[in-house]
Design a protein around this motif. Structure first.
Motif, short mmCIF file in Angstrom:
data_model
loop_
_atom_site.label_atom_id
_atom_site.label_comp_id
_atom_site.label_asym_id
_atom_site.label_seq_id
_atom_site.Cartn_x
_atom_site.Cartn_y
_atom_site.Cartn_z
N LEU A 32 -8.68 9.40 4.56
CA LEU A 32 -9.25 10.49 5.37
C LEU A 32 -10.42 10.04 6.23
O LEU A 32 -10.87 10.79 7.10
CB LEU A 32 -9.72 11.64 4.45
N VAL A 33 -10.92 8.81 5.99
CA VAL A 33 -12.13 8.39 6.69
C VAL A 33 -11.98 7.11 7.51
O VAL A 33 -12.94 6.66 8.12
CB VAL A 33 -13.34 8.26 5.73
N ILE A 90 -19.21 12.77 7.32
CA ILE A 90 -19.54 13.14 5.94
C ILE A 90 -18.40 12.74 5.02
O ILE A 90 -17.23 12.78 5.41
CB ILE A 90 -19.85 14.65 5.80
N PHE A 96 -16.39 16.28 -6.44
CA PHE A 96 -17.33 17.28 -5.94
C PHE A 96 -16.74 18.17 -4.85
O PHE A 96 -17.43 19.04 -4.32
CB PHE A 96 -18.61 16.59 -5.42
N TRP A 97 -15.49 17.94 -4.48
CA TRP A 97 -14.88 18.73 -3.40
C TRP A 97 -14.74 20.19 -3.83
O TRP A 97 -14.64 20.52 -5.03
CB TRP A 97 -13.48 18.20 -3.06
N GLY A 100 -18.49 23.77 -2.16
CA GLY A 100 -19.42 24.20 -1.11
C GLY A 100 -20.45 23.14 -0.73
O GLY A 100 -21.27 23.36 0.16
N TYR A 101 -20.41 21.97 -1.38
CA TYR A 101 -21.42 20.94 -1.07
C TYR A 101 -21.23 20.39 0.35
O TYR A 101 -22.20 20.11 1.05
CB TYR A 101 -21.35 19.80 -2.08
N GLY A 102 -19.98 20.20 0.74
CA GLY A 102 -19.70 19.68 2.09
C GLY A 102 -20.25 20.63 3.15
O GLY A 102 -20.86 20.20 4.13
N THR A 103 -20.02 21.91 2.94
CA THR A 103 -20.53 22.91 3.88
C THR A 103 -22.06 22.88 3.92
O THR A 103 -22.67 22.88 5.00
CB THR A 103 -20.06 24.33 3.45
N THR A 125 -14.50 13.38 14.90
CA THR A 125 -13.04 13.30 14.89
C THR A 125 -12.57 13.53 13.46
O THR A 125 -13.27 13.18 12.50
CB THR A 125 -12.51 11.94 15.38
N ASN A 130 -6.22 16.88 7.49
CA ASN A 130 -7.41 17.09 6.66
C ASN A 130 -7.88 18.55 6.76
O ASN A 130 -8.93 18.86 7.33
CB ASN A 130 -8.52 16.12 7.07
N ALA A 133 -11.50 19.56 5.56
CA ALA A 133 -12.60 19.21 6.47
C ALA A 133 -12.58 20.13 7.70
O ALA A 133 -13.63 20.62 8.13
CB ALA A 133 -12.47 17.75 6.90
N ALA A 135 -11.50 23.13 7.89
CA ALA A 135 -12.00 24.47 7.48
C ALA A 135 -13.53 24.49 7.48
O ALA A 135 -14.15 25.45 7.95
CB ALA A 135 -11.45 24.83 6.11
N VAL A 136 -14.13 23.42 6.96
CA VAL A 136 -15.60 23.34 6.91
C VAL A 136 -16.17 23.33 8.32
O VAL A 136 -17.10 24.09 8.65
CB VAL A 136 -16.06 22.08 6.12
N TYR A 137 -15.62 22.47 9.18
CA TYR A 137 -16.17 22.33 10.54
C TYR A 137 -16.03 23.64 11.33
O TYR A 137 -16.96 24.05 12.01
CB TYR A 137 -15.48 21.17 11.28
N LYS A 139 -15.77 26.65 10.10
CA LYS A 139 -16.67 27.65 9.50
C LYS A 139 -18.09 27.49 10.04
O LYS A 139 -18.81 28.46 10.23
CB LYS A 139 -16.63 27.44 7.98
C1 LIG Z 1 -14.36 17.24 3.91
C2 LIG Z 1 -15.44 17.44 2.87
C3 LIG Z 1 -16.77 16.88 3.37
C4 LIG Z 1 -15.61 18.93 2.61
O1 LIG Z 1 -16.56 19.11 1.61
P1 LIG Z 1 -16.26 20.11 0.40
O2 LIG Z 1 -17.49 20.19 -0.41
O3 LIG Z 1 -15.02 19.68 -0.29
O4 LIG Z 1 -15.99 21.46 1.19
P2 LIG Z 1 -16.50 22.94 0.85
O5 LIG Z 1 -16.29 23.20 -0.60
O6 LIG Z 1 -17.87 23.11 1.37
O7 LIG Z 1 -15.54 23.81 1.73
C5 LIG Z 1 -14.15 23.59 1.69
C6 LIG Z 1 -13.48 24.68 2.48
O8 LIG Z 1 -12.15 24.25 2.75
C7 LIG Z 1 -11.26 25.23 2.30
N1 LIG Z 1 -10.07 24.49 1.90
C8 LIG Z 1 -9.90 23.68 0.84
N2 LIG Z 1 -8.66 23.18 0.84
C9 LIG Z 1 -8.04 23.67 1.93
C10 LIG Z 1 -6.74 23.53 2.48
N3 LIG Z 1 -5.83 22.74 1.90
N4 LIG Z 1 -6.45 24.19 3.63
C11 LIG Z 1 -7.37 24.97 4.24
N5 LIG Z 1 -8.63 25.16 3.75
C12 LIG Z 1 -8.94 24.51 2.62
C13 LIG Z 1 -11.96 25.92 1.16
O9 LIG Z 1 -11.42 27.20 0.93
C14 LIG Z 1 -13.39 25.97 1.70
O10 LIG Z 1 -13.56 27.01 2.63
P3 LIG Z 1 -14.31 28.39 2.21
O11 LIG Z 1 -15.67 27.99 1.74
O12 LIG Z 1 -14.34 29.16 3.47
O13 LIG Z 1 -13.49 28.98 1.13
C15 LIG Z 1 -15.06 16.73 1.52
O14 LIG Z 1 -13.93 17.37 1.00
C16 LIG Z 1 -14.82 15.25 1.68
O15 LIG Z 1 -15.74 14.47 1.68
N6 LIG Z 1 -13.54 14.84 1.84
C17 LIG Z 1 -13.16 13.42 1.92
C18 LIG Z 1 -13.73 12.72 3.13
C19 LIG Z 1 -13.46 13.49 4.40
O16 LIG Z 1 -12.41 14.06 4.59
N7 LIG Z 1 -14.48 13.46 5.27
C20 LIG Z 1 -14.37 14.11 6.57
C21 LIG Z 1 -13.68 13.20 7.51
S1 LIG Z 1 -13.60 13.93 9.15
#
Ligand SMILES: CC(C)(COP(=O)(O)OP(=O)(O)OC[C@H]1O[C@@H](n2cnc3c(N)ncnc32)[C@H](O)[C@@H]1OP(=O)(O)O)[C@@H](O)C(=O)NCCC(=O)NCCS
Length: 178
Positions: A32-33, A90, A96-97, A100-103, A125, A130, A133, A135-137, A139
């Motif tokens: 993913l990275v 990030i 830890f996924w 809400g930590y990523g958000t 990018t 993914n 990710a 969804a977080v961006y 949001k």
């Molecule tokens: C991407 C990342 C930073 C997100 O952090 P996180 O702590 O897991 O995300 P959060 O818990 O804050 O939020 C996840 C959101 O995605 C949503 N989500 C989870 N899985 C999902 C899926 N399959 N489809 C759609 N939404 C999804 C959750 O519902 C949540 O949204 P909500 O708060 O509105 O309910 C983390 O998962 C990560 O590091 N991933 C691996 C590396 C990566 O992908 N980095 C980004 C590269 S661009």
């Protein structure tokens, strides 16, 4: 050192490089990275990790406030300063996924970029598969700006690479988001 509700974003120390190497070797994380080959990264890669974090304008180790446990890393890299554009990254350990930590960390870095680096936009990018990710961006106010089709060979198929961005004016009108 900066704090959010549940996290601390602190500078890296030498002993972080081993857990960061584990993070980048994690089979759930690596695809993913990176758009490079998915492979085993040896100790030499720690130099790359060190350079990535030191060369960033803002390179943070993200840890839990309560326990100090390493959750992941985040960065903002200002591109050509004239354009006041920054690149956000990030990466968290899978355990830890979805807490809400990523958000929380990404929101901090967005706010910090506009408040302290005077940026006009933040870019990133993300690979089209993914969904978490994206969804977080979305949001946090990032807007989809482009799709490079079949730009990535992943798990025996082609994947698109997406560009997203948030403008200062959008951040200003959405400061209560996330
Ligand atoms: C991407 C990342 C930073 C997100 O952090 P996180 O702590 O897991 O995300 P959060 O818990 O804050 O939020 C996840 C959101 O995605 C949503 N989500 C989870 N899985 C999902 C899926 N399959 N489809 C759609 N939404 C999804 C959750 O519902 C949540 O949204 P909500 O708060 O509105 O309910 C983390 O998962 C990560 O590091 N991933 C691996 C590396 C990566 O992908 N980095 C980004 C590269 S661009």
């Amino acid at each position: 050192m900066f704090t959010t509700e549940r996290l601390i974003l602190r500078p890296y120390v030498e002993s972080d490089l081993d857990p960061l190497l584990c993070l980048w070797n994690d089979p759930l994380v690596q695809p993913l990275v990176t758009n490079e080959s998915i492979t085993l990264l040896g100790p030499k890669f720690k130099e790359t990790l060190r350079a990535k974090i030191e060369n960033a304008t803002f390179g943070a180790i993200i840890v839990l406030k309560e326990t100090g446990e390493l959750v992941g890393q985040g960065s903002i890299t200002v591109l050509e300063p004239k354009n006041r554009d920054g690149m956000l990254g990030i990466c968290l350990l899978p355990q830890f996924w979805n807490n809400g930590y990523g958000t929380e960390a990404t929101k901090f870095m967005i706010d910090h970029s506009f408040k302290w680096f005077g940026l006009n936009r933040l870019s990133l990018t993300v690979f089209a598969n993914n969904a978490r990710a994206i969804a977080v961006y979305e949001k946090l106010g990032f807007v989809m700006e482009g799709r490079k089709r079949q730009a990535l060979w992943m798990d025996n198929r082609w994947e698109d690479v997406l560009s997203m961005g948030i403008l200062r004016e959008e951040w200003e009108s959405n400061t209560d988001r996330g």
